[in-house]
Motif scaffolding. Structure first.
Motif, PDB file in Angstrom:
ATOM      1  N   ALA A 120       3.408  36.571   3.870  1.00  0.00           N
ATOM      2  CA  ALA A 120       2.966  37.692   3.046  1.00  0.00           C
ATOM      3  C   ALA A 120       3.410  37.522   1.600  1.00  0.00           C
ATOM      4  N   VAL A 121       4.595  36.968   1.403  1.00  0.00           N
ATOM      5  CA  VAL A 121       5.091  36.732   0.048  1.00  0.00           C
ATOM      6  C   VAL A 121       4.169  35.768  -0.697  1.00  0.00           C
ATOM      7  N   LEU A 122       3.821  34.671  -0.041  1.00  0.00           N
ATOM      8  CA  LEU A 122       2.967  33.683  -0.682  1.00  0.00           C
ATOM      9  C   LEU A 122       1.563  34.227  -0.918  1.00  0.00           C
ATOM     10  N   GLU A 123       1.048  34.985   0.042  1.00  0.00           N
ATOM     11  CA  GLU A 123      -0.296  35.533  -0.090  1.00  0.00           C
ATOM     12  C   GLU A 123      -0.403  36.503  -1.258  1.00  0.00           C
ATOM     13  N   ASN A 124       0.704  37.122  -1.645  1.00  0.00           N
ATOM     14  CA  ASN A 124       0.653  38.170  -2.654  1.00  0.00           C
ATOM     15  C   ASN A 124       1.282  37.778  -3.987  1.00  0.00           C
ATOM     16  N   LEU A 125       1.631  36.517  -4.134  1.00  0.00           N
ATOM     17  CA  LEU A 125       2.173  36.084  -5.424  1.00  0.00           C
ATOM     18  C   LEU A 125       1.175  36.319  -6.558  1.00  0.00           C
ATOM     19  N   SER A 126      -0.098  36.074  -6.278  1.00  0.00           N
ATOM     20  CA  SER A 126      -1.107  36.278  -7.323  1.00  0.00           C
ATOM     21  C   SER A 126      -1.240  37.751  -7.678  1.00  0.00           C
ATOM     22  N   ALA A 127      -1.026  38.644  -6.698  1.00  0.00           N
ATOM     23  CA  ALA A 127      -1.105  40.074  -6.978  1.00  0.00           C
ATOM     24  C   ALA A 127       0.048  40.540  -7.858  1.00  0.00           C
ATOM     25  N   LEU A 128       1.126  39.739  -7.919  1.00  0.00           N
ATOM     26  CA  LEU A 128       2.297  40.071  -8.736  1.00  0.00           C
ATOM     27  C   LEU A 128       2.372  39.218 -10.000  1.00  0.00           C
ATOM     28  N   LYS A 129       1.274  38.599 -10.375  1.00  0.00           N
ATOM     29  CA  LYS A 129       1.339  37.637 -11.476  1.00  0.00           C
ATOM     30  C   LYS A 129       1.754  38.265 -12.804  1.00  0.00           C
ATOM     31  N   GLU A 130       1.517  39.560 -12.981  1.00  0.00           N
ATOM     32  CA  GLU A 130       1.966  40.200 -14.223  1.00  0.00           C
ATOM     33  C   GLU A 130       3.484  40.317 -14.274  1.00  0.00           C
ATOM     34  N   PHE A 131       4.141  40.196 -13.106  1.00  0.00           N
ATOM     35  CA  PHE A 131       5.597  40.294 -13.051  1.00  0.00           C
ATOM     36  C   PHE A 131       6.277  38.933 -12.934  1.00  0.00           C
ATOM     37  N   ASN A 132       5.544  37.891 -12.526  1.00  0.00           N
ATOM     38  CA  ASN A 132       6.159  36.570 -12.359  1.00  0.00           C
ATOM     39  C   ASN A 132       5.523  35.498 -13.237  1.00  0.00           C
ATOM     40  N   GLU A 133       4.854  35.931 -14.313  1.00  0.00           N
ATOM     41  CA  GLU A 133       4.248  35.005 -15.291  1.00  0.00           C
ATOM     42  C   GLU A 133       3.250  34.070 -14.620  1.00  0.00           C
ATOM     43  N   ASP A 134       2.505  34.607 -13.681  1.00  0.00           N
ATOM     44  CA  ASP A 134       1.465  33.860 -12.959  1.00  0.00           C
ATOM     45  C   ASP A 134       2.040  32.577 -12.355  1.00  0.00           C
ATOM     46  N   LEU A 135       3.104  32.754 -11.598  1.00  0.00           N
ATOM     47  CA  LEU A 135       3.812  31.620 -10.999  1.00  0.00           C
ATOM     48  C   LEU A 135       2.888  30.742 -10.163  1.00  0.00           C
ATOM     49  N   LEU A 136       1.993  31.359  -9.406  1.00  0.00           N
ATOM     50  CA  LEU A 136       1.160  30.607  -8.479  1.00  0.00           C
ATOM     51  C   LEU A 136       0.272  29.597  -9.197  1.00  0.00           C
ATOM     52  N   ALA A 137      -0.132  29.907 -10.406  1.00  0.00           N
ATOM     53  CA  ALA A 137      -1.030  29.010 -11.140  1.00  0.00           C
ATOM     54  C   ALA A 137      -0.286  27.937 -11.926  1.00  0.00           C
ATOM     55  N   ASN A 138       1.035  28.009 -11.956  1.00  0.00           N
ATOM     56  CA  ASN A 138       1.809  27.054 -12.753  1.00  0.00           C
ATOM     57  C   ASN A 138       1.829  25.684 -12.067  1.00  0.00           C
ATOM     58  N   PRO A 139       1.496  24.601 -12.778  1.00  0.00           N
ATOM     59  CA  PRO A 139       1.421  23.274 -12.142  1.00  0.00           C
ATOM     60  C   PRO A 139       2.775  22.589 -11.959  1.00  0.00           C
ATOM     61  N   HIS A 140       3.866  23.171 -12.440  1.00  0.00           N
ATOM     62  CA  HIS A 140       5.162  22.491 -12.428  1.00  0.00           C
ATOM     63  C   HIS A 140       6.018  22.875 -11.221  1.00  0.00           C
ATOM     64  N   LYS A 141       5.348  23.187 -10.131  1.00  0.00           N
ATOM     65  CA  LYS A 141       6.069  23.590  -8.920  1.00  0.00           C
ATOM     66  C   LYS A 141       5.293  23.141  -7.696  1.00  0.00           C
ATOM     67  N   SER A 142       6.015  23.056  -6.572  1.00  0.00           N
ATOM     68  CA  SER A 142       5.410  22.829  -5.261  1.00  0.00           C
ATOM     69  C   SER A 142       5.954  23.905  -4.328  1.00  0.00           C
ATOM     70  N   ILE A 143       5.076  24.522  -3.538  1.00  0.00           N
ATOM     71  CA  ILE A 143       5.470  25.622  -2.659  1.00  0.00           C
ATOM     72  C   ILE A 143       5.332  25.180  -1.204  1.00  0.00           C
ATOM     73  N   TYR A 144       6.348  25.517  -0.399  1.00  0.00           N
ATOM     74  CA  TYR A 144       6.364  25.153   1.016  1.00  0.00           C
ATOM     75  C   TYR A 144       6.613  26.404   1.859  1.00  0.00           C
ATOM     76  N   LEU A 145       5.749  26.637   2.851  1.00  0.00           N
ATOM     77  CA  LEU A 145       5.971  27.699   3.824  1.00  0.00           C
ATOM     78  C   LEU A 145       6.807  27.102   4.948  1.00  0.00           C
ATOM     79  N   LYS A 146       8.099  27.290   4.855  1.00  0.00           N
ATOM     80  CA  LYS A 146       9.006  26.645   5.801  1.00  0.00           C
ATOM     81  C   LYS A 146      10.335  27.371   5.802  1.00  0.00           C
ATOM     82  N   ASP A 147      11.063  27.236   6.891  1.00  0.00           N
ATOM     83  CA  ASP A 147      12.413  27.772   6.963  1.00  0.00           C
ATOM     84  C   ASP A 147      13.323  26.990   6.017  1.00  0.00           C
ATOM     85  N   GLY A 148      14.124  27.704   5.220  1.00  0.00           N
ATOM     86  CA  GLY A 148      14.966  27.055   4.216  1.00  0.00           C
ATOM     87  C   GLY A 148      15.978  26.098   4.810  1.00  0.00           C
TER      88      GLY A 148
END
Length: 745
Positions: free
Chosen positions: A527-555
């Motif tokens: 749910a967090v990953l699915e809604n990152l774009s909905a919070l882009k005004e609060f996280n500087e559009d993190l999902l669209a930033n090319p300088h990261k890789s996102i993994y859905l996995k246990d830490g």
């Protein structure tokens, strides 16, 4: 045998809590893992129940080998098992034997105690399970040992098996010969079709509601791991109650069962706006009392299970006229388990409208459909009876759907003293099958000057981010940005590679990415990953930033499998230890694995607040895993304590523009500074490598989650409203002879 059946229920059903903890330690806490374990026990128990009558004379040996199996698992748990990448299919395969064994018990004990009615045995067995579940959960939230819990279970079940073997050799059991039905499946669809449909439909309806109840229990209270156990205990409570009530209540026609299930769903929703709040407001801060009210809340939310259990018991007794009681019980349990799975599947498919009226409209419509279908099979078909039932369920449904349930759901997240000074002016919810999140806007309703000093806050609206019940930070503020970029104070250059464990709103993750050439981000909640774009005004559009890789996995699993010395900085920004099974992300094993992922000059960063630490003893225990693996441990005091651990001595510097490798990120930081959202700008007080006080500190581990116990006790106290908040200024006075550091003038 009565006491042995009670003991068997206590051992076997409560063992699911222990096995869930073991799976969590082994393959991680991804939500799909939890569901896989649950489905494994449902399916395994269903198969065991159906084929159990073939093993009628082997019940003592089933108990014995189940105990020995648990004792065998004690051996790997005593070693560094967490270092090995064990696949989920292999773990599921290892759970099949105890799940299969579990399914045989009620049918086989019913044939061993056939002089007693089935409802009594059913009730007795599940009452034992309730005692075991609550006892083990209490043990775990007080930092009990997982491996010793498993060893205790294994030892008790081994003794139980040996006792049954001795009794069997003394001819204490007079087992009848099975009736001439080698494969009863055709019988179910020819002579007992009505029982099959009744149990399947009732189980589907009740577990459809149970899906809502399980998620709601977490959302109404803190997202403690124990809430799933409380829901399980509540289900067992209703099953036990149904077993006891089946003899008292007159035999009802099937149609009335479906009417009662539908009415139970509607009644729960009708009273939802005020009963959960009334229950949770009873919290006094006492852990034992919190256990009680959590169980009471779960019992309220799972009411329809009572009616579906009545269906199961009475249809089993009816089928006993054709089949032996163990065949009748095991066969119907197979269809009930199929209904359980279907109910969860249907609930997951409709999770997007989980707290809206449409979700319950589906449930009530299904119940009404079955009611009308079965009404024609009733012995009495009086029009007045049918009309009365239809009018009753329609009236209750109208009242149930007249309330805005989601607003009440999250209003409950504010404890009573807070509700007296704040109100929720807006609630935005996004739900998925496995998790849910919300944004709630809170507005102060009285002047700041009228508040106690500890509660004096800004008069501006605060928007809080909630994931599965965890009430997190104000995303209008800048504290999360500051925690992300603060790691730059320990480096004289931009970071090459960094890692974030727990993305949340994305603000801290963006802050670390802003000072890094590349950042890996690990998140467990879909749910967090699915809604990152909905919070882009609060996280500087993190999902669209090319300088990261996102993994859905246990830490934990991620750091175990990382490349050695691959990161300059690792930021653990997961929730506090008592929530979402996050305790292992604060364990000494996790810190040791994270250290392996860091470069020699790397820094491991984490945090705590009053939910984790409220006194020097707890601070010492929080830092103990870090001190076990790192030479230096510093604490940045504000905006909330950030902890930095490393092995090469260094100076703490002011954050410079050169720490940001990209101009666009620096521009964002400058904007945040101008808006005064970086919390005191760049000036922070540090406590440099404070020596441990002369207080014994147990190192929190996977086996004994000391920090989870502390966090649970603190959070329960805070939720009561009778809680002394941490006085940072007094708490972090440097020890005698110790000088702190201030990173700017």
């Amino acid at each position: 045998m009565f006491y042995l059946a009670l003991l068997s229920g206590l051992i076997n059903l409560s063992s699911q809590t222990v096995y869930q903890k073991i799976v969590s330690m082994t393959v991680g806490d991804l939500y799909t893992t939890f569901m896989a374990v649950l489905l494994t026990f449902i399916v395994g128990a269903a198969i065991g129940g159906y084929f159990g009558f073939y093993l009628r004379r082997f019940l003592p040996w089933i108990e014995l080998f189940s105990g020995l199996y648990a004792l065998m698992l004690f051996i790997p748990l005593s070693g560094p098992f967490y270092k090995y990448d064990i696949s989920l299919p292999l773990v599921i395969a290892a759970l099949i034997p105890p799940a299969f064994s579990l399914g045989t018990h009620v049918p086989l004990y019913s044939i061993y105690l056939r002089q007693q009615r089935f409802g009594f045995i059913y009730s007795l067995y599940h009452w034992g399970a309730i005692l075991g579940l609550v006892a083990f959960e209490w043990y775990f939230v007080h930092a009990g040992s997982v491996k010793y819990a498993l060893g205790f279970l294994g030892l008790c079940q081994t003794i139980l098996g040996i006792t049954l073997i001795i009794l069997a050799r003394q001819n204490r059991f007079d087992l009848p010969k099975a009736r001439a039905v080698t494969n009863p499946l055709p019988v179910w669809f020819s002579k007992l079709r009505g029982s099959v449909i009744s149990v399947l439909a009732a189980s589907t309806l009740s577990f459809f509601h149970l899906f809502w109840a399980l998620k709601t229990q977490v959302a109404l209270t803190e997202g403690f791991r124990m809430q799933a156990t409380m829901t399980s205990a509540a289900v067992l409570f209703w099953m036990s109650t149904a077993g006891a009530a089946s003899k008292i209540l007159p035999r009802m026609e099937r149609a009335w069962f479906f009417f009662l299930i539908a009415a139970g769903v509607a009644l729960t929703q009708l009273t939802f706006p005020w009963i959960p709040m009334a229950i949770t407001d009873l919290n006094t801060g006492s852990p034992a009392f919190y256990f009680l009210i959590s169980l009471l809340l779960a019992i309220y939310l799972t009411l329809p299970v009572f009616f579906s259990s009545l269906v199961f018991i009475q249809e089993t007794e009816a089928a006993h006229q054709i089949l032996d009681i163990d065949q009748a019980s095991g066969g119907l349990n197979l269809f009930a388990s199929l209904g359980n799975i279907l109910g969860f599947v249907f609930g997951a498919l409709l999770a997007g409208i989980l707290w809206k009226t449409g979700y319950f409209a589906v449930s009530l419509l299904a119940a009404l459909t079955f009611y009308l279908a079965f009404i024609f099979q009733c012995k009495t078909r009086k029009p007045g009876k049918i009309l009365t039932a239809l009018l009753a369920i329609s009236a209750v449904s109208v009242f149930a759907f007249s309330h805005h349930q989601q607003n009440y759901l999250f209003l409950n997240r504010l404890h009573k003293p807070t509700r007296e000074i704040q109100t929720m002016t807006d609630v935005w919810i996004r739900s998925s099958a496995l998790s849910s999140m919300a944004l709630v806007t809170r507005q102060l309703t009285i002047p700041v000057s009228d508040l106690p000093k500890a509660l004096q806050i800004s008069t501006k609206p605060a928007r809080f981010y909630i994931v599965d019940g965890h009430l997190s930070h104000d995303i209008f503020g800048g504290s999360e940005y500051m925690s992300g970029i603060s790691g730059a104070k320990f480096f004289s250059r931009p970071l090459k590679n960094s890692l974030v464990i727990g993305i949340g709103s994305g603000q801290a993750a963006w802050g670390l990415m802003a000072i890094s050439e590349h950042t890996d981000m690990v998140e467990i909640s879909p749910a967090v990953l699915e809604n990152l774009s909905a919070l882009k005004e609060f996280n500087e559009d993190l999902l669209a930033n090319p300088h990261k890789s996102i993994y859905l996995k246990d830490g934990f699993s991620f750091v175990r499998d990382c490349q050695p010395e691959s990161y300059d900085l690792i930021l653990n920004t997961a929730t506090y230890p008592s929530n979402f099974n996050a305790a292992k992300l604060y364990s000494t094993e996790f810190v040791g694995l994270a250290k392996k992922c860091l470069s020699p000059e790397g820094v491991f960063q984490t945090y705590f607040d009053f939910n984790s630490v409220i006194n020097m003893q707890q601070l010492n225990e929080f830092l103990a895993p870090l001190r076990a693996h790192f030479k230096y441990v510093d604490i940045m005091i504000e905006p909330y304590p950030q902890v930095y651990a490393y092995n090469q001595a260094r100076q703490i510097e002011k954050i410079h523009d050169a720490d940001f490798p990209r101009m666009e990120d620096l521009a964002v930081i400058q904007r945040l500074r101008s808006e005064k959202r970086l919390f005191h700008g760049d000036c922070q007080d540090f406590l440099r490598n404070p020596p441990p006080p002369p207080i014994p500190a147990e190192v929190s581990s996977l086996d004994r989650a000391t920090l989870e116990a502390n966090s649970f006790l603190n959070s329960v106290g805070a939720a009561s409203g009778n809680f002394e908040f941490l006085n940072v200024d007094e708490f972090f006075q440097p020890p005698p002879g110790q000088v702190g550091a201030f990173t700017c003038e």
